[in-house]
Design a protein around this motif. Structure first.
Motif, PDB file in Angstrom:
ATOM      1  N   ILE A 178      44.414 -13.048  52.821  1.00 37.58           N
ATOM      2  CA  ILE A 178      44.919 -12.031  51.905  1.00 37.58           C
ATOM      3  C   ILE A 178      45.501 -10.891  52.734  1.00 37.58           C
TER       4      ILE A 178
ATOM      5  N   ILE B 164      49.882 -11.799  49.447  1.00 36.69           N
ATOM      6  CA  ILE B 164      48.842 -11.647  48.436  1.00 36.69           C
ATOM      7  C   ILE B 164      48.030 -10.417  48.849  1.00 36.69           C
TER       8      ILE B 164
ATOM      9  N   ARG C 188      42.535  -9.568  44.483  1.00 40.07           N
ATOM     10  CA  ARG C 188      42.100 -10.542  43.490  1.00 40.07           C
ATOM     11  C   ARG C 188      40.992  -9.933  42.668  1.00 40.07           C
TER      12      ARG C 188
ATOM     13  N   VAL D   4      45.256 -12.737  40.775  1.00 36.20           N
ATOM     14  CA  VAL D   4      45.647 -12.568  42.174  1.00 36.20           C
ATOM     15  C   VAL D   4      46.935 -11.758  42.172  1.00 36.20           C
TER      16      VAL D   4
ATOM     17  N   TRP E 109      50.497  -9.284  38.919  1.00 32.24           N
ATOM     18  CA  TRP E 109      49.295 -10.114  38.862  1.00 32.24           C
ATOM     19  C   TRP E 109      49.603 -11.496  38.310  1.00 32.24           C
TER      20      TRP E 109
ATOM     21  N   LEU F  71      45.309 -20.326  47.053  1.00 27.54           N
ATOM     22  CA  LEU F  71      46.485 -20.058  46.243  1.00 27.54           C
ATOM     23  C   LEU F  71      47.673 -20.643  46.973  1.00 27.54           C
TER      24      LEU F  71
ATOM     25  N   LEU G 223      41.404 -17.772  49.575  1.00 28.37           N
ATOM     26  CA  LEU G 223      40.886 -16.674  48.767  1.00 28.37           C
ATOM     27  C   LEU G 223      39.375 -16.557  48.999  1.00 28.37           C
TER      28      LEU G 223
END
Length: 172
Positions: A52, A65, A68, A82, A144, A156, A170
């Protein structure tokens, strides 16, 4: 005569073996799919998953990203969100869509993004409708992605029609 058959067999199979051995390199953040499949397989050992916050390039875009969260809405359904960011590095406006995103749980369950009606997850990532504005050159879109998943999401995946596949792990 046997020598000719042996040489012919080596000449035919050697390029195939070399192609298979050299088709993927060690760790990469961007991988090209070899076929036209719209549902890529789960992460292979030759693909490194991103963390992330770690950006990656995909056909003129930079994608990352950033966050979350999990929320319970619509009765007993558990939506997991996410937050994704996509920047257009090309010279033309591009249309983006949430359909390029897929999430996976630890058991291999697959979940498609479904943002419609998610008031708790705003702003929503663009769904690709014709009335949504395109992303202009040099600009970004953040929103999102919502997944109706009862199990915690583990990965993801972003994939586009150009064959780019990007994967993020994630953390729980």
């Amino acid at each position: 005569m046997k020598r000719i058959h042996l040489l012919l067999a080596v000449a035919v199979t050697a390029p195939l073996l070399l192609t298979a051995c050299g088709s993927t390199g060690g760790s990469t953040t961007t991988a090209r799919s070899s076929g036209n499949s719209s549902t890529p397989a789960v992460t292979s050992p030759t693909q490194s998953a991103l963390a992330i916050g770690q950006p990656a390039e995909a056909h003129g875009t930079t994608i990352s990203i950033h966050d979350r969260k999990s929320i319970g809405i619509k009765g007993s359904f558990n939506y997991q969100g996410v937050k994704a960011n996509l920047c257009n590095n090309t010279s033309q406006a591009i249309q983006v869509t949430s359909e390029r995103w897929t999430a996976f749980d630890a058991e291999g369950g697959r979940y498609r993004s479904e943002n419609s009606g998610q008031t708790e997850l705003k702003p929503a990532y663009p769904q690709g409708f014709s009335d949504e504005p395109a992303v202009d050159p040099g600009t970004c879109v953040t929103g999102w992605l919502a997944f109706d998943a009862s199990a915690p999401l583990q990965q993801l995946r972003y994939s586009n029609s150009d064959g780019d596949v990007l994967i993020w792990n994630l953390p729980n």
